[in-house]
Design an enzyme around this catalytic site. Structure first.
Site, short mmCIF file in Angstrom:
data_model
loop_
_atom_site.label_atom_id
_atom_site.label_comp_id
_atom_site.label_asym_id
_atom_site.label_seq_id
_atom_site.Cartn_x
_atom_site.Cartn_y
_atom_site.Cartn_z
N ARG A 32 8.95 -43.46 8.79
CA ARG A 32 8.84 -44.84 8.33
C ARG A 32 8.31 -45.74 9.45
O ARG A 32 7.52 -46.65 9.21
CB ARG A 32 10.19 -45.34 7.81
CG ARG A 32 10.07 -46.63 7.04
CD ARG A 32 11.32 -46.96 6.29
NE ARG A 32 12.45 -47.23 7.18
CZ ARG A 32 13.70 -47.40 6.78
NH1 ARG A 32 14.00 -47.32 5.48
NH2 ARG A 32 14.67 -47.64 7.63
N LYS B 203 8.90 -51.98 7.91
CA LYS B 203 10.08 -52.56 8.57
C LYS B 203 9.59 -53.38 9.77
O LYS B 203 9.72 -52.95 10.92
CB LYS B 203 11.05 -51.45 8.97
CG LYS B 203 12.47 -51.96 9.17
CD LYS B 203 13.46 -50.82 9.14
CE LYS B 203 14.84 -51.24 9.54
NZ LYS B 203 15.50 -52.17 8.62
N GLU C 220 15.08 -56.56 -3.73
CA GLU C 220 16.18 -55.97 -2.96
C GLU C 220 17.17 -57.02 -2.49
O GLU C 220 16.94 -58.22 -2.61
CB GLU C 220 15.67 -55.09 -1.82
CG GLU C 220 14.77 -55.77 -0.83
CD GLU C 220 14.23 -54.76 0.19
OE1 GLU C 220 14.92 -53.78 0.50
OE2 GLU C 220 13.11 -54.99 0.70
N1 PLP Z 1 15.82 -52.98 2.78
C1 PLP Z 1 15.68 -53.67 3.91
C2 PLP Z 1 14.88 -54.91 3.87
C3 PLP Z 1 16.28 -53.23 5.10
O1 PLP Z 1 16.18 -53.92 6.22
C4 PLP Z 1 17.02 -52.02 5.08
C5 PLP Z 1 17.61 -51.51 6.30
O2 PLP Z 1 17.08 -50.66 6.93
C6 PLP Z 1 17.13 -51.33 3.87
C7 PLP Z 1 16.53 -51.83 2.74
C8 PLP Z 1 17.88 -50.05 3.80
O3 PLP Z 1 17.11 -49.00 4.33
P1 PLP Z 1 17.80 -47.75 5.00
O4 PLP Z 1 18.68 -47.15 3.99
O5 PLP Z 1 16.67 -46.84 5.34
O6 PLP Z 1 18.53 -48.24 6.18
C1 COI Z 2 19.65 -51.24 8.64
O1 COI Z 2 20.31 -51.08 7.62
O2 COI Z 2 19.52 -50.36 9.48
C2 COI Z 2 18.98 -52.47 8.92
O3 COI Z 2 18.04 -52.43 9.65
C3 COI Z 2 19.46 -53.67 8.28
C4 COI Z 2 19.50 -54.90 9.14
C5 COI Z 2 20.50 -54.90 10.23
C6 COI Z 2 18.17 -55.42 9.51
#
Ligand code: PLP
Ligand code: COI
Length: 339
Positions: free
Chosen positions: A80, A183, A219
């Site tokens: 990612r 991200k 989201e």
């Molecule tokens: N959506 C956003 C905008 C986020 O910042 C995060 C955090 O990483 C997620 C979703 C959840 O993603 P993940 O499960 O890969 O941490």
């Molecule tokens: C995560 O879930 O890892 C995130 O990056 C969320 C947030 C702290 C930006």
């Protein structure tokens, strides 16, 4: 022995012993370096500062019941970050450098990995920034990749207790063909006003809708949205959300539990038909959602009974954490065990 109140850690920054850095100059990545300084020195015209050329990741290491430390699905985060780097025209961090850096950062700060049973974990934050000086809007020629770690508790202070969400009617986080699927820091800057408004009104987070029609769910702040309806796990398909690794994992677990998984546009109108709703992410794990308020219609969508999470969300949560903490077989091969 390190004295921290492990069971009550917030999701915040705690200074640890070391961080890891790797510089990209003259078209190539250098050696992986370690530092005990919390500061970096960069050019005031760095492209990250002016034009938002930056991307980050969020992942966790868990101290298991068996004493082993596990990093969850690192390769997904590495991929990612690669996609985010390409999305904002940055140098890509090779996968070997990514892995070596996160493992080094975790190992060198081993004493900060929370004890098993406290519900806490070690958050890993890989960060890639443009450091090359730019005044014209164009990609930098120099980059810094760094990794720091910090012990954390639950992202939403409620932990696995249901939270409420406020639909963001006056703000958008990302445009359909914009950077929402990467991200990158700009998305978080764009989400701050809605998030702070929600917090000020007592909600855990804003719930973003699609920017084009404001008809579909995108989201929930820094977490993906999912809903349970009968035997179905439903989650939005949208080009402006971050593809959550937690969500992907929950979909696999749901299928393994015999559930049907639907990834499709989810209308706000459908909110009344769901049995359970949750927000999921590395930081949030699963945050069950008790209610969602829509300021446009004044309607409240309610989910939890007696202030408790629903049975399916609870099962999903236990299974996911069971794998992460090494209490259950890692049947999906998600954990990287640190030797
Ligand atoms: N959506 C956003 C905008 C986020 O910042 C995060 C955090 O990483 C997620 C979703 C959840 O993603 P993940 O499960 O890969 O941490
Ligand atoms: C995560 O879930 O890892 C995130 O990056 C969320 C947030 C702290 C930006």
């Amino acid at each position: 022995m390190l004295e921290l109140d492990w069971s009550h850690l917030p999701f915040g920054y705690v200074k640890t012993d070391y961080n890891v850095r790797c510089y990209y100059r003259n078209g190539k990545w250098g050696e992986i370096e370690t530092s005990s300084s919390e500061f970096i020195s960069i050019h005031m015209a760095a492209s990250s500062l002016h034009y938002g050329q930056e991307a980050f990741e969020g992942m966790k290491a868990f101290r298991g019941k068996d004493g082993k430390n596990r990093i969850f699905r690192w390769e997904e985060n590495a991929m990612r970050m690669e996609s985010s780097a390409n999305g904002v025209m940055m140098a890509v961090v090779p996968r070997e450098i990514f892995l070596e850096s996160i493992v080094k950062a975790v190992k060198m700060n081993e004493r900060f990995i929370p004890p098993f049973g406290t519900g806490a974990s070690l958050y890993i934050r890989p960060l890639l920034i443009g450091t090359g000086a730019r005044v014209g809007v164009k990609p930098a020629d120099e980059y810094l990749f760094m990794v720091f770690v910090t012990p954390v508790g639950p992202y939403f202070k409620e932990g696995f207790k249901p939270v409420s969400l406020l639909i963001a009617r006056d703000h958008d986080r990302a445009a359909p063909k914009g950077t929402g699927r990467f991200k990158v820091g700009g998305n978080y800057a764009a989400s701050l006003a809605a998030g702070e408004e929600a917090h000020a009104k007592g909600y855990a987070s804003a719930l973003f809708l699609d920017a084009r029609e404001k008809k579909y769910i995108d989201e929930a702040g820094p977490a993906n949205f999912f809903a349970i309806k009968g035997n179905k796990y439903i989650t939005p398909k949208s080009e402006s959300i971050l593809a959550s690794i937690t969500n992907k994992s929950l979909m696999d677990i749901a299928k393994d539990m015999g559930m049907e998984v639907e990834v499709r546009p989810v209308e706000v109108n459908e909110l009344d038909s769901f049995d359970e709703v949750g927000a999921c992410g590395t930081a949030a794990v699963i945050s069950p959602v008790c209610k969602i308020d829509d300021p446009l219609t004044g309607h409240t969508y309610s989910y939890c009974k007696d202030g408790q999470a629903g049975p399916v969300s609870t099962k999903l949560y236990k299974r996911l954490q069971g794998i992460q903490y090494g209490e259950e077989d890692d049947v999906f091969n998600w954990n990287y065990i640190i030797e």
